[in-house]
Design an enzyme around this catalytic site. Structure first.
Site, PDB file in Angstrom:
ATOM      1  N   GLY A  65       0.826  -1.195   0.000  1.00 22.88           N
ATOM      2  CA  GLY A  65       0.000   0.000   0.000  1.00 22.88           C
ATOM      3  C   GLY A  65       0.865   1.252   0.000  1.00 22.88           C
ATOM      4  N   CYS A  66       0.241   2.405  -0.254  1.00 21.29           N
ATOM      5  CA  CYS A  66       0.990   3.663  -0.350  1.00 21.29           C
ATOM      6  C   CYS A  66       1.536   4.108   1.010  1.00 21.29           C
ATOM      7  CB  CYS A  66       0.126   4.745  -0.980  1.00 21.29           C
ATOM      8  SG  CYS A  66      -1.555   4.876  -0.317  1.00 21.29           S
ATOM      9  N   TYR A  67       0.695   4.124   2.036  1.00 25.22           N
ATOM     10  CA  TYR A  67       1.192   4.491   3.366  1.00 25.22           C
ATOM     11  C   TYR A  67       2.284   3.522   3.841  1.00 25.22           C
ATOM     12  CZ  TYR A  67      -2.419   8.047   4.378  1.00 25.22           C
ATOM     13  OH  TYR A  67      -3.207   9.171   4.385  1.00 25.22           O
TER      14      TYR A  67
ATOM     15  N   THR B  76       4.417   1.894   2.111  1.00 21.89           N
ATOM     16  CA  THR B  76       5.641   2.180   1.366  1.00 21.89           C
ATOM     17  C   THR B  76       6.324   3.426   1.902  1.00 21.89           C
ATOM     18  OG1 THR B  76       4.793   1.138  -0.649  1.00 21.89           O
ATOM     19  CG2 THR B  76       6.551   2.755  -0.924  1.00 21.89           C
ATOM     20  N   CYS B  77       5.559   4.492   2.073  1.00 23.50           N
ATOM     21  CA  CYS B  77       6.111   5.767   2.512  1.00 23.50           C
ATOM     22  C   CYS B  77       6.709   5.672   3.922  1.00 23.50           C
ATOM     23  CB  CYS B  77       5.010   6.830   2.472  1.00 23.50           C
ATOM     24  SG  CYS B  77       5.598   8.541   2.516  1.00 23.50           S
TER      25      CYS B  77
END
Length: 346
Positions: A150-152, A154-155
């Site tokens: 997911g994006c969160y 990854t960040c």
């Protein structure tokens, strides 16, 4: 090499982003795009930005598309679709990169607590490789099924990997991830909360009692430094941006470890990670449209806490770009193939 590619659910933001990236990939040939709602519609009519690039492609229902002729199929679908439609393709030896959450969490019971489904192909969860490219390159190269992060996650995870590898985060201290995301992270669907009049000139937290990316983040943290993920407090916020994600993390280290040097050394040869000079502040617009994660590390004034800043484009490094990066690794291509993108400014 020509990699024949299918994209299931290509009408969403991650689907069109995949198409944009693959259009300039020297080894990619998209042969099938599927959508039930847009069936029989020409891709170039549905997405005018792709006119002249994919004029030959027409959306088809998945059962009518030439997916059995693909080398790899991307699932850019809502949660709950890949777990049903991926196994028949996997049985034919086709590689799958799933951008949904269906195969990310190894504990099936835990997954079912956070997602409103009974998992229909739990046998494939154990075989899936978590596609955080900078962590699992070796396993990704041998995988048939990739669970794209997911994006969160990854960040948040990318800046912490070097610290977790060295087990240098303080064991009994809170780990705080204060995160902001653009509206495109919610997907391309009708939702009152995503309307321009609701999001513009506004800023709000959500998912405070528990966001579904929380168990995914904790899984990665605990895998590398046992139990450390249990100390995580994760609060996401919605910002009036289309693209962009920013994570501010507050961490404490043990034994005097300097996070900056550990992170800089770990990512010295990683083409998509930019560890910025001390004192720098990364901006979301500095990664817009590119498969980059920019990281900054600064000591908190008069405190033993370190502040780690991380920015990505949630649709690229947080989704489609990382998926293409994983495809490159799976097929033995240069990791940067098709992804040498300069961020857009302004």
């Amino acid at each position: 090499m020509s990699i024949k590619i299918g994209i299931i659910g290509a009408t969403g933001y991650t689907g069109v982003e995949l198409l944009r990236l693959l259009a300039q990939h020297p080894d990619a040939e998209v042969i099938a795009v599927t959508s039930r709602s847009a069936a029989k519609t020409a891709l170039s009519d549905y997405f005018p930005s792709l006119r002249g690039t994919y004029n030959h492609l027409i959306f088809q229902p998945p059962e009518q598309a030439s997916l059995n002729q693909c080398d790899v199929v991307f699932f850019a679908t809502p949660n709950g679709i890949a777990m049903q439609e991926a196994p028949p393709l996997l049985a034919q030896g086709i590689k799958i990169i799933d951008l949904s959450a269906d195969y990310r969490i190894k504990d099936v019971a835990l997954w079912q607590q956070w997602y409103p489904f009974t998992h229909t192909s739990p046998e494939w969860i154990a075989k899936a490789v978590y596609g955080l490219s900078e962590l699992n390159r070796t396993a990704i190269a041998q995988a048939q099924l990739i669970a794209n992060p997911g994006c969160y996650p990854t960040c948040i995870s990318l800046p912490l990997l070097p610290l977790l590898q060295h087990h240098c985060l303080a064991d009994n201290q809170l780990l705080i991830a204060d995160c902001k995301s653009g509206v495109s992270g919610a997907g391309r669907k009708a939702n009152t909360g995503n309307l321009f009049a609701e999001c513009s000139d506004n800023f709000k937290a959500y998912g405070i009692s528990g966001h579904r990316h929380l168990p995914e983040i904790r899984q990665t943290l605990n895998l590398l430094q046992p139990q450390i993920g249990n100390n995580l407090i994760f609060v996401p916020h919605l910002t009036p941006l289309i693209r962009g994600m920013h994570a501010t993390m507050y961490v404490q280290t043990k034994d005097g470890h300097n996070p900056y040097q550990l992170i800089a050394d770990y990512y010295r040869n990683s083409p998509f990670i930019d560890v910025m000079p001390a004192g720098s502040t990364p901006e979301t617009r500095s990664v817009r449209g590119a498969n980059l994660c920019r990281i900054s590390v600064q000591p908190a004034p008069q405190n033993n806490t370190w502040i780690i800043l991380s920015v990505i484009d949630n649709l690229v490094k947080g989704a489609a770009g990382q998926a293409v990066q994983n495809m490159n690794i799976m097929f033995g291509l240069e990791e940067t193939s098709g992804l040498k993108l300069t961020p857009l400014l302004p």
